[in-house]
Every structure is written in structure tokens, then in C-alpha cells.
Design a protein around this motif. Structure first.
Motif, PDB file in Angstrom:
ATOM      1  N   ALA A   1     -14.574  25.801   1.765  1.00 48.69           N
ATOM      2  CA  ALA A   1     -14.476  26.087   0.340  1.00 48.69           C
ATOM      3  C   ALA A   1     -13.278  25.362  -0.261  1.00 48.69           C
ATOM      4  O   ALA A   1     -12.206  25.328   0.345  1.00 48.69           O
ATOM      5  N   PRO A   2     -13.424  24.765  -1.431  1.00 49.64           N
ATOM      6  CA  PRO A   2     -12.300  24.060  -2.057  1.00 49.64           C
ATOM      7  C   PRO A   2     -11.216  25.030  -2.523  1.00 49.64           C
ATOM      8  O   PRO A   2     -11.516  26.136  -2.966  1.00 49.64           O
ATOM      9  N   VAL A   3      -9.964  24.588  -2.430  1.00 46.81           N
ATOM     10  CA  VAL A   3      -8.844  25.367  -2.963  1.00 46.81           C
ATOM     11  C   VAL A   3      -8.080  24.556  -3.999  1.00 46.81           C
ATOM     12  O   VAL A   3      -8.010  24.933  -5.159  1.00 46.81           O
ATOM     13  N   MET A   4      -7.531  23.372  -3.613  1.00 50.72           N
ATOM     14  CA  MET A   4      -6.757  22.591  -4.581  1.00 50.72           C
ATOM     15  C   MET A   4      -6.443  21.199  -4.037  1.00 50.72           C
ATOM     16  O   MET A   4      -6.292  21.018  -2.837  1.00 50.72           O
ATOM     17  N   LEU A   5      -6.352  20.227  -4.931  1.00 44.62           N
ATOM     18  CA  LEU A   5      -5.840  18.902  -4.588  1.00 44.62           C
ATOM     19  C   LEU A   5      -4.320  18.986  -4.524  1.00 44.62           C
ATOM     20  O   LEU A   5      -3.678  19.434  -5.470  1.00 44.62           O
ATOM     21  N   MET A   6      -3.736  18.545  -3.400  1.00 41.27           N
ATOM     22  CA  MET A   6      -2.290  18.656  -3.227  1.00 41.27           C
ATOM     23  C   MET A   6      -1.557  17.410  -3.725  1.00 41.27           C
ATOM     24  O   MET A   6      -0.536  17.515  -4.403  1.00 41.27           O
ATOM     25  N   ALA A   7      -2.037  16.212  -3.377  1.00 44.18           N
ATOM     26  CA  ALA A   7      -1.362  14.979  -3.786  1.00 44.18           C
ATOM     27  C   ALA A   7      -2.280  13.802  -3.544  1.00 44.18           C
ATOM     28  O   ALA A   7      -3.229  13.881  -2.753  1.00 44.18           O
ATOM     29  N   GLN A   8      -2.006  12.688  -4.201  1.00 44.84           N
ATOM     30  CA  GLN A   8      -2.718  11.442  -3.941  1.00 44.84           C
ATOM     31  C   GLN A   8      -1.776  10.273  -4.175  1.00 44.84           C
ATOM     32  O   GLN A   8      -0.802  10.393  -4.922  1.00 44.84           O
ATOM     33  N   GLY A   9      -2.044   9.160  -3.509  1.00 44.71           N
ATOM     34  CA  GLY A   9      -1.159   8.018  -3.667  1.00 44.71           C
ATOM     35  C   GLY A   9      -1.498   6.867  -2.736  1.00 44.71           C
ATOM     36  O   GLY A   9      -2.578   6.817  -2.145  1.00 44.71           O
ATOM     37  N   PRO A  10      -0.565   5.935  -2.589  1.00 45.85           N
ATOM     38  CA  PRO A  10      -0.830   4.678  -1.897  1.00 45.85           C
ATOM     39  C   PRO A  10      -0.614   4.747  -0.393  1.00 45.85           C
ATOM     40  O   PRO A  10      -0.036   5.686   0.142  1.00 45.85           O
ATOM     41  N   MET A  11      -1.073   3.704   0.251  1.00 43.61           N
ATOM     42  CA  MET A  11      -0.693   3.390   1.624  1.00 43.61           C
ATOM     43  C   MET A  11       0.100   2.086   1.589  1.00 43.61           C
ATOM     44  O   MET A  11       0.006   1.326   0.629  1.00 43.61           O
ATOM     45  N   VAL A  12       0.884   1.843   2.630  1.00 48.56           N
ATOM     46  CA  VAL A  12       1.735   0.650   2.684  1.00 48.56           C
ATOM     47  C   VAL A  12       1.397  -0.140   3.944  1.00 48.56           C
ATOM     48  O   VAL A  12       1.261   0.438   5.031  1.00 48.56           O
ATOM     49  N   ILE A  13       1.244  -1.446   3.799  1.00 47.67           N
ATOM     50  CA  ILE A  13       1.023  -2.336   4.946  1.00 47.67           C
ATOM     51  C   ILE A  13       2.382  -2.821   5.409  1.00 47.67           C
ATOM     52  O   ILE A  13       3.122  -3.459   4.648  1.00 47.67           O
ATOM     53  N   VAL A  14       2.737  -2.493   6.644  1.00 46.28           N
ATOM     54  CA  VAL A  14       4.077  -2.797   7.165  1.00 46.28           C
ATOM     55  C   VAL A  14       3.987  -3.514   8.511  1.00 46.28           C
ATOM     56  O   VAL A  14       2.971  -3.453   9.200  1.00 46.28           O
ATOM     57  N   GLY A  15       5.086  -4.172   8.860  1.00 43.78           N
ATOM     58  CA  GLY A  15       5.229  -4.819  10.162  1.00 43.78           C
ATOM     59  C   GLY A  15       6.674  -4.746  10.608  1.00 43.78           C
ATOM     60  O   GLY A  15       7.565  -4.393   9.817  1.00 43.78           O
ATOM     61  N   PRO A  16       6.972  -5.074  11.867  1.00 42.59           N
ATOM     62  CA  PRO A  16       8.360  -5.076  12.337  1.00 42.59           C
ATOM     63  C   PRO A  16       9.190  -6.070  11.523  1.00 42.59           C
ATOM     64  O   PRO A  16       8.736  -7.179  11.219  1.00 42.59           O
ATOM     65  N   ALA A  17      10.399  -5.684  11.156  1.00 40.64           N
ATOM     66  CA  ALA A  17      11.236  -6.567  10.337  1.00 40.64           C
ATOM     67  C   ALA A  17      11.649  -7.817  11.092  1.00 40.64           C
ATOM     68  O   ALA A  17      11.748  -8.902  10.507  1.00 40.64           O
ATOM     69  N   ARG A  18      11.872  -7.677  12.396  1.00 39.29           N
ATOM     70  CA  ARG A  18      12.244  -8.867  13.159  1.00 39.29           C
ATOM     71  C   ARG A  18      11.013  -9.760  13.318  1.00 39.29           C
ATOM     72  O   ARG A  18       9.914  -9.316  13.587  1.00 39.29           O
ATOM     73  N   ASN A  19      11.220 -11.043  13.097  1.00 40.08           N
ATOM     74  CA  ASN A  19      10.146 -12.051  13.167  1.00 40.08           C
ATOM     75  C   ASN A  19       9.022 -11.784  12.164  1.00 40.08           C
ATOM     76  O   ASN A  19       7.869 -12.154  12.388  1.00 40.08           O
ATOM     77  N   ALA A  20       9.364 -11.144  11.051  1.00 38.24           N
ATOM     78  CA  ALA A  20       8.347 -10.830  10.046  1.00 38.24           C
ATOM     79  C   ALA A  20       7.897 -12.096   9.316  1.00 38.24           C
ATOM     80  O   ALA A  20       8.643 -13.057   9.159  1.00 38.24           O
ATOM     81  N   LYS A  21       6.646 -12.074   8.870  1.00 38.24           N
ATOM     82  CA  LYS A  21       6.131 -13.137   8.009  1.00 38.24           C
ATOM     83  C   LYS A  21       6.688 -12.944   6.593  1.00 38.24           C
ATOM     84  O   LYS A  21       7.169 -11.872   6.231  1.00 38.24           O
ATOM     85  N   ASN A  22       6.607 -13.979   5.780  1.00 39.18           N
ATOM     86  CA  ASN A  22       7.156 -13.906   4.436  1.00 39.18           C
ATOM     87  C   ASN A  22       6.327 -13.038   3.497  1.00 39.18           C
ATOM     88  O   ASN A  22       6.870 -12.417   2.581  1.00 39.18           O
ATOM     89  N   SER A  23       5.024 -13.014   3.717  1.00 42.42           N
ATOM     90  CA  SER A  23       4.149 -12.327   2.769  1.00 42.42           C
ATOM     91  C   SER A  23       2.867 -11.882   3.451  1.00 42.42           C
ATOM     92  O   SER A  23       2.567 -12.290   4.593  1.00 42.42           O
ATOM     93  N   LEU A  24       2.079 -11.059   2.748  1.00 41.04           N
ATOM     94  CA  LEU A  24       0.777 -10.657   3.268  1.00 41.04           C
ATOM     95  C   LEU A  24      -0.139 -11.862   3.411  1.00 41.04           C
ATOM     96  O   LEU A  24      -0.910 -11.946   4.374  1.00 41.04           O
ATOM     97  N   GLN A  25      -0.037 -12.804   2.480  1.00 44.69           N
ATOM     98  CA  GLN A  25      -0.864 -14.014   2.603  1.00 44.69           C
ATOM     99  C   GLN A  25      -0.572 -14.740   3.911  1.00 44.69           C
ATOM    100  O   GLN A  25      -1.497 -15.231   4.585  1.00 44.69           O
ATOM    101  N   ASP A  26       0.710 -14.822   4.306  1.00 46.29           N
ATOM    102  CA  ASP A  26       1.076 -15.484   5.561  1.00 46.29           C
ATOM    103  C   ASP A  26       0.527 -14.719   6.765  1.00 46.29           C
ATOM    104  O   ASP A  26       0.068 -15.315   7.739  1.00 46.29           O
ATOM    105  N   VAL A  27       0.598 -13.391   6.700  1.00 48.12           N
ATOM    106  CA  VAL A  27       0.056 -12.562   7.787  1.00 48.12           C
ATOM    107  C   VAL A  27      -1.429 -12.840   7.970  1.00 48.12           C
ATOM    108  O   VAL A  27      -1.913 -13.082   9.090  1.00 48.12           O
ATOM    109  N   LEU A  28      -2.166 -12.822   6.874  1.00 45.47           N
ATOM    110  CA  LEU A  28      -3.609 -12.972   6.964  1.00 45.47           C
ATOM    111  C   LEU A  28      -4.017 -14.396   7.344  1.00 45.47           C
ATOM    112  O   LEU A  28      -5.008 -14.593   8.062  1.00 45.47           O
TER     113      LEU A  28
END
Length: 322
Positions: free
Chosen positions: A114-141
Motif C-alpha cells: 500500500a502506498p504511504v508517501m514519496l520521500m525524495a527524488q533526485g540525481p545519480m552521479v557518474i564517478v571514477g577514481p580521482a587518480r588517473n581520471a579521464k578529463n570528461s565523460l566524453q573521454d571515458v566513453l
């Protein structure tokens, strides 16, 4: 394969008031026993973080003892089944993130729950290790297209909103980045920060401290808007993938053993809980929006979101692991 879209749901079973209370009073009172708020994932993920803050506020609103209990496994299905089978006297709530897809049907809102209530909604984040990271998502892909065997992404489980966001990205980018499911966001954060996996797609709450400390590189957010807390991090759409959008949400639901009359005061107390400064500060920091609204509002919200993802799944554009 037929997939059953499961909405992230919170389930609550309520212990009835003492026999001295009248039948009319019992329908409007909170349970006499403590509330056990079940989370279907390990500690540390967005569902767990938000639930613990909401539970503290709920305890203040009701004067009851509210205990958060993690029951991880099967991308939250174990917890869903537990609460769906529970009796009113068990005093359960449960949090499950959505949208959530299972290869076999599981308890869902509007049917076993049974429904009670919506608690929250929002984004997800695409992350990687900071060391040896690519410059951008375009570079990753671009690198993922050249070296598909070198790339994988972690999420909090098969069929979760993060898994959906990752497979949607594969479809938009023409990549085959392999999904690595975890039992919760906390474990995935540790592994991507430690370099065990090259990417993760997770809720903003568990990754924010690691981004701020410099342990993680944030490549993009999945919503059509940027986060105030990460103003320099582009959206996936701004990274060259027009029309891409994926949002995760967190709702509260109850076993059908609970009557509608008993759920209305629960909805009212939770609306007050998510409107408190402590809860609003938590969702603001995570770039999310606090929920609220009626039980009927939650049901309509879930039905509309399910229709969006069902169309995508049925088209074959997104393929999920069994």
C-alpha cells in the motif's frame, strides 16, 4: 524476458493500540510498539542515509522508538518480500529506491503493498577514481569504445535505478560498459574510490564526501539539471547525449495488512518529518528534492514513472542482467 517493474517502496506494519483504546481511536493512532524501518540495502547508500535521517525525525514526530534495520539481498527483493508478508503487529516500514526492475515479479505498490508517501527524488552521479581520471565523460566513453574490456561500472544492484541509468548510457553512447552489481551504494563507493572498478553510477548522497575530499572524480549527473552542490559537473545531456535523463526516487509503502485509516496518520507524520530542517538539509546537500504529498499522489507518480521505463525495456534499448 519479461521484467516486472518494481517501484522503490517503503512498507510499514503497525501494532494496534492497547485494548483499552476504542476501535475508532485505534484507526488514528500510531502503533504502541516500536517501528522497525527496513532498508533492503547495506548501510552507506542513499536509501540508507535518507532513511536514517527521516527515522530520527519520525521518532520526534511520534514519540516512538524508530529502529532502522538493513536487510540487503537480491536488489532489495528480500526486504520487499519480508514486509509484504508481515502482519500489522510487526510494526514495519521499508525503504526501496526506484525505479527498480526485477526479472521475476516482486511485491509492488498498488498490489501487495500500500502506498504511504514519496520521500525524495533526485540525481545519480557518474564517478571514477580521482587518480588517473579521464578529463570528461566524453573521454571515458571514447576509451570504452576502444577498449570495452577495460571498463565496468558499479551500482547498488541489478535492476536498480543506477543500473537502468548505466544501461541507458550504454544505449546512448554505443558502449558495452559491464555492470557490476553491489548489495548497496556504500560498498560500491569504497571500491570505486579504491580503484577496484573504474566507474560507478550512484546516488549523490554517498559519493559527495569522496568527491569533496578529492578521492572521486565526478564526470556527470544523470538529471537534466546540474546540482548546486556540484556546479562544475555537467549533466549527461550537456556531455553530448541529448535527451538523456534518469532520476532515482525513494518512497514509503506498507503491507496490505494495514488499513487505509491507519495509513493516513502515518502519511501525515512523514510529511511533517520530510519538511523538517534536518531532512531538507540532507536532500539539499545531495542535490535532491524532498518528497511529501498524499498516498494517492505517490501511486500516480509511480505509475507514470513505470510507464516510462517499461516502454524503454519493451523496446529492447536497455538490457538488464538476469
Amino acid at each position: 524476458m519479461k521484467f516486472a517493474i518494481q517501484c522503490c517502496a517503503m512498507l510499514l506494519s503497525i501494532a494496534l493500540p492497547a485494548a483499552a483504546a476504542t476501535a475508532a481511536d485505534s484507526n488514528s493512532q500510531w502503533p504502541a510498539k516500536q517501528i522497525t524501518w527496513v532498508v533492503g540495502f547495506v548501510p552507506g547508500g542513499t536509501a540508507d542515509v535518507l532513511t536514517r535521517i527521516a527515522a530520527q525525525e519520525l521518532a520526534r514526530q511520534t514519540g516512538l522508538n524508530v529502529i532502522v534495520e538493513n536487510r540487503p539481498g537480491a536488489s532489495g527483493a528480500i526486504a520487499l518480500q519480508l514486509v509484504a508478508r508481515s502482519k500489522a503487529a510487526d510494526g514495519y516500514l521499508i525503504t526501496v529506491p526506484g525505479p527498480l526492475i526485477y526479472p521475476t515479479p516482486q511485491p509492488d505498490i498498488g498490489h501487495e503493498l500500500a502506498p504511504v508517501m514519496l520521500m525524495a527524488q533526485g540525481p545519480m552521479v557518474i564517478v571514477g577514481p580521482a587518480r588517473n581520471a579521464k578529463n570528461s565523460l566524453q573521454d571515458v566513453l571514447a576509451d570504452a569504445r576502444r577498449q570495452p574490456e577495460a571498463w565496468s561500472y558499479g551500482s547498488s544492484g541489478n535492476g536498480t535505478s543506477q543500473n537502468l541509468a548505466g544501461e541507458l548510457l550504454n544505449q546512448y553512447a554505443g558502449t558495452r560498459i559491464v555492470h557490476v552489481p553491489y548489495k548497496g551504494g556504500g560498498q560500491a563507493v569504497a571500491d570505486v574510490a579504491g580503484g577496484q572498478i573504474p566507474l560507478a553510477i550512484l546516488g549523490s548522497a554517498p559519493v559527495m564526501p569522496q568527491i569533496k575530499s578529492g578521492a572521486l572524480k565526478a564526470y556527470a549527473v544523470t538529471t537534466p539539471y546540474r546540482l548546486d552542490s556540484l556546479p562544475d559537473v555537467p549533466t549527461v545531456e550537456e556531455s553530448g547525449f541529448k535527451g538523456y535523463a534518469a532520476t532515482q526516487w525513494f518512497s514509503v509503502a506498507a503491507s496490505n495488512a494495514i488499513t487505509s485509516e491507519q495509513l493516513e496518520p502515518i502519511n501525515a507524520a512523514l510529511r511533517a518529518a520530510v519538511a523538517t530542517p534536518a531532512f531538507k538539509a540532507a536532500v539539499d546537500n545531495a542535490g535532491m528534492l524532498a518528497g511529501g504529498g498524499s498516498r494517492e499522489d505517490l501511486l500516480k507518480f509511480i505509475q507514470a514513472d513505470n510507464a516510462k521505463w517499461k516502454a524503454l525495456i519493451d523496446s529492447g534499448a536497455v538490457k538488464l542482467a538476469n
